[in-house]
Design an enzyme around this catalytic site. Structure first.
Site, short mmCIF file in Angstrom:
data_model
loop_
_atom_site.label_atom_id
_atom_site.label_comp_id
_atom_site.label_asym_id
_atom_site.label_seq_id
_atom_site.Cartn_x
_atom_site.Cartn_y
_atom_site.Cartn_z
N ILE A 191 0.84 -1.20 0.00
CA ILE A 191 0.00 0.00 0.00
C ILE A 191 0.88 1.25 0.00
O ILE A 191 0.42 2.32 -0.37
CB ILE A 191 -0.97 0.04 1.21
CG1 ILE A 191 -0.22 0.17 2.53
CG2 ILE A 191 -1.91 -1.14 1.21
CD1 ILE A 191 -1.10 0.64 3.68
N ASP A 192 2.14 1.10 0.44
CA ASP A 192 3.01 2.27 0.62
C ASP A 192 3.47 2.90 -0.70
O ASP A 192 3.91 4.06 -0.71
CB ASP A 192 4.24 1.90 1.45
CG ASP A 192 3.88 1.57 2.88
OD1 ASP A 192 2.82 2.00 3.34
OD2 ASP A 192 4.68 0.86 3.54
O1 F6P Z 1 4.24 -1.66 4.63
C1 F6P Z 1 2.87 -1.61 4.72
C2 F6P Z 1 2.43 -1.09 6.06
O2 F6P Z 1 1.03 -1.15 6.11
C3 F6P Z 1 2.92 0.30 6.43
O3 F6P Z 1 2.19 1.34 5.83
C4 F6P Z 1 2.77 0.26 7.92
O4 F6P Z 1 3.61 1.22 8.53
C5 F6P Z 1 3.16 -1.14 8.26
O5 F6P Z 1 2.93 -1.90 7.09
C6 F6P Z 1 2.42 -1.77 9.40
O6 F6P Z 1 3.00 -3.01 9.66
P1 F6P Z 1 2.33 -4.19 10.49
O7 F6P Z 1 1.25 -4.79 9.63
O8 F6P Z 1 3.43 -5.14 10.72
O9 F6P Z 1 1.75 -3.60 11.72
#
Ligand code: F6P
Length: 358
Positions: free
Chosen positions: A135-136
């Protein structure tokens, strides 16, 4: 006989299933004999030889399905060369599984960390094709990753909903959008949702500038202010600190997340009531939007063509509307960040959006 392995790695996103479907449908439309090994929970499945044999039937009806039918996990690149709790050499174990199953190619769907490992496996001699998910939207070598537009839609919808309640109560609302290192989702959802202030990791903010923007709106008779804030938003002061100093500062006062810290900074400077909304992982959930379905299908189709032509060691991406291959070594380890001087930032500023910097 064509034998391919598939895995999805890292944080999930929308259209992972759509992309895998695109690959398999395209292969099955030309190849009669194919074995598909679906590795469970990302690289873990490859390390521990945990897989399921799949057929084209398994990829039917999943175009609109969120998440990943294979499951996923985060396996940090920096730990890949560190043996597991039982002393297993993870890289050797992955190579062993690949060779044991006599795979022709491994299709890997992932983001930044995943691509570092994919490139390492390429260097170790495996035939690799990757697809850019996250999504980033921070993967180098592609203008767009699948998952991004779906996340933007969800974050935009959150800001839309906040608009009505913010207006009713004359409040300042902070909507915290995902993105620790990059602000793509925040930037796009912020503009699409009509946020008044957008804070990104790439553009450090000054709390006084934020307060000034809020007061200016109030003076103009505007009853509310909405901020779209990236998870990784950082103040100008913090941006000047060393990593160690920043850690020490953060340890002194802990906030649930950055939006709460900014809420406190605003409350100290403005009289408005401030509220925080964090849509969190909803941004990665649910059905992919139409754009992502199309993108993932196109990327999957071209990935299949590369496999058939035995052209390995590439990520399939999109540049200027064209789907094409990018060498993995060019992608691995590079982050695509928002350029503070990009046209989109300048245009947003022209419409009066503040980025908290000036
Ligand atoms: O890399 C995708 C992402 O959704 C980022 O936007 C977010 O900071 C991170 O993953 C969250 O990670 P997790 O799902 O491990 O909490």
């Amino acid at each position: 006989m064509l034998r391919i392995g598939m895995l999805t790695s890292g944080g999930d996103c929308q259209a992972l299933n759509a992309a895998m479907r695109g690959v398999v449908k395209s292969l099955c439309s030309v190849v009669d004999e194919i074995e598909i090994y679906g590795f469970k929970e990302g690289y873990k499945g490859l390390m521990y030889s945990n897989f399921e044999m799949l057929t084209s039937k398994d990829f039917s009806g999943i175009l609109t399905l969120g998440g990943t039918i294979l499951g996923t996990s985060r396996q940090p690149f920096k730990l890949m060369r560190v043996p597991d709790a039982n002393g297993l050499d993870k890289v050797e174990a992955m190579k062993h599984t690949y060779h044991k199953l006599n795979l022709d190619c491994l299709v890997i769907l992932g983001g930044n960390g995943t691509h570092k490992t994919a490139n390492m496996l390429r260097e170790e001699g495996l035939n690799i094709i990757t697809l850019p998910k996250t999504i980033d939207n921070d993967l180098w070598g592609t203008d767009m990753t699948f998952g991004f537009q779906s996340a933007v839609d969800i974050a935009t919808n959150t800001i839309d909903c906040i608009h009505t309640t913010a207006t009713s109560h004359s409040r300042v609302f902070i909507v915290e959008v995902m993105g620790h290192k990059v602000g793509w989702v925040t930037l796009h959802a912020g503009i699409a949702g009509g946020a008044d202030i957008i804070l990104l990791p790439e553009i450090p903010y000054d709390p006084d500038v934020i307060a000034k923007a809020i007061k200016k709106r109030a003076k103009a008779g505007k009853r509310f202010t909405i901020l779209a804030v990236a998870e990784g938003a950082i103040s100008k002061k913090e941006a000047q600190m060393s990593k160690k100093e920043l850690k020490e500062k953060q340890a002194k006062k802990k906030y649930p997340s950055v939006a709460y810290k900014i809420a406190e900074e605003i409350s100290a400077r403005c009289e408005n009531e401030v509220r925080v909304t964090v849509p969190g992982h909803t941004q990665r959930g649910g059905s992919p939007c139409a754009y992502d379905r199309v993108l993932a299908t196109r990327l999957g189709a071209v990935a299949a063509q590369l496999i058939l032509k035995k052209e390995f060691g590439y990520m399939v991406g999109i540049r200027n509307g064209e789907i094409g291959k990018v060498p993995l070594q060019e992608v691995a380890g590079k982050l695509k960040t928002v350029d503070p001087n990009a046209a989109i930032i300048k245009e947003a500023k022209m419409t009066g959006i503040s980025f908290g910097d000036e």
